[in-house]
Design an enzyme around this catalytic site. Structure first.
Site, PDB file in Angstrom:
ATOM      1  CG  ASP A  57      -2.285   0.603   0.903  1.00  8.37           C
ATOM      2  OD1 ASP A  57      -2.623   0.707  -0.289  1.00  8.37           O
ATOM      3  OD2 ASP A  57      -2.995   0.987   1.846  1.00  8.37           O
TER       4      ASP A  57
ATOM      5  CG  ASP B 176      -7.438   0.286   2.550  1.00  9.48           C
ATOM      6  OD1 ASP B 176      -6.398  -0.384   2.553  1.00  9.48           O
ATOM      7  OD2 ASP B 176      -7.609   1.284   1.827  1.00  9.48           O
TER       8      ASP B 176
END
Length: 334
Positions: free
Chosen positions: A159, A205
């Site tokens: 990420d 997420d």
């Protein structure tokens, strides 16, 4: 799928490979949007997620909708069976059982699907996104805390790199017209339901940290405690990490990789609790067995039955002839 089927367990090897596969997929999508027309790609993806979204949303609302059906509701059972071959070589390809209540849920979900397909409205997008997230958490399972740490650690690097190191993540997220993210209208008070300025949160997420939180649940079973300390701790950690993400994004006015803040919180908070309780070694050494994997009811309400009457009778007779083995398994299941 049947209510008796268990979630798919993610192994340590799967967790280690996941960031690599995700990176290849993300880069592939980025190149597709650069090479081919964005309009045609999104049209194809919209149709694909239109079908998946209807099925996922129907599966999600089915348990809730069952409460609204009256007791005398004419609920009929149906079966969709598709086979190939004949005789002993006959093989089932599709064997799907459903009832009238499922058809009602499917019809309601189809209304949301058409709304999304025609308008791409943010509410329809979020309904599909939440349904995908719930299904992802339900179908996948981490059998130990170590696997969750490997998965979160790899995706932490993934990420951060794709958000801060390149513009790939942000470009794909803005170009990809599919319910793979939740959107939050920032001009809701000004434009109401017609808001068009959004903040985004990727479904990964949501699903990945939740898998870590739910992966700690078998550890609680193993200790035979009437508490959900680690689950609640992970839940609070997730809220803290997400709130910190929003705060940093607001301060610096730049897209933030949510896992940069979620991973330390979702790993650190339960670890501190385990240190305080002196259970770190037990927590990392424990591995859940198949008997206590947590699972939730599936869309269908009764199991699939296939085979000849003679084979079913033989199967039942074998089960009835082994009561001792089943009694030995019950304590571990409890």
């Amino acid at each position: 799928q049947n209510s008796s089927e268990m979630p798919e367990t993610i192994t340590s090897r799967d967790a280690a490979r996941f960031p690599i596969v995700a990176s290849c997929t993300l880069l592939g999508l980025y190149l597709f949007f650069k090479i081919f027309s964005q309009e045609y790609i999104n049209l194809l993806l919209s149709m694909y997620f239109f079908v998946l979204g209807i099925l996922a949303l129907s599966h999600t609302i089915s348990p809730m909708m069952n409460r609204f059906f009256p007791a005398n509701f004419p609920n009929k059972q149906y079966q969709l069976l598709f086979t190939q071959g004949s005789g002993e070589s006959k093989e089932e390809i599709v064997n799907y059982e459903f009832d009238t209540k499922d058809l009602v849920c499917l019809a309601l979900s189809s209304v949301v699907g058409v709304w999304y397909l025609l308008r791409k409205h943010w509410i329809a997008n979020n309904l599909f996104g939440l349904a995908f997230s719930l299904n992802g958490v339900e179908l996948l399972h981490l059998n130990n805390v170590s696997t969750g740490c490997i998965l979160l650690g790899g995706l932490f690097i993934y990420d951060v790199f794709w958000v801060f190191g390149t513009n790939v993540m942000v470009t794909v997220a803005k170009s990809f017209e599919a319910p793979i993210k939740l959107v939050f209208p920032q001009d809701l008070l000004e434009k109401g339901l017609e808001a068009d300025n959004f903040a985004m949160l990727g479904l990964g997420d949501i699903v990945i940290p939740d898998l870590k939180s739910l992966g700690s649940a078998p550890f609680l079973y193993s200790l035979k405690k009437n508490t959900h300390t680690y689950f609640y701790t992970s839940f609070v950690a997730y809220i803290f990490g997400l709130g910190l993400t929003i705060f940093i994004m607001h301060i610096f006015k730049h897209a933030q990789p949510a896992l940069l803040y979620l991973v330390p919180a979702c790993i650190g908070f339960p670890l501190l609790v385990a240190l305080a309780k002196g259970e770190v070694t037990e927590m990392f050494s424990y591995e859940s067995s198949a008997e206590i994997l947590p699972h939730t009811p599936r869309l269908t309400h009764f199991p699939t039955v296939s085979g000849s009457p003679a084979s079913l009778a033989d199967s039942m007779q074998q089960k009835l002839s082994c009561p001792r083995r089943r009694r030995q398994q019950s304590p571990s299941a409890m």
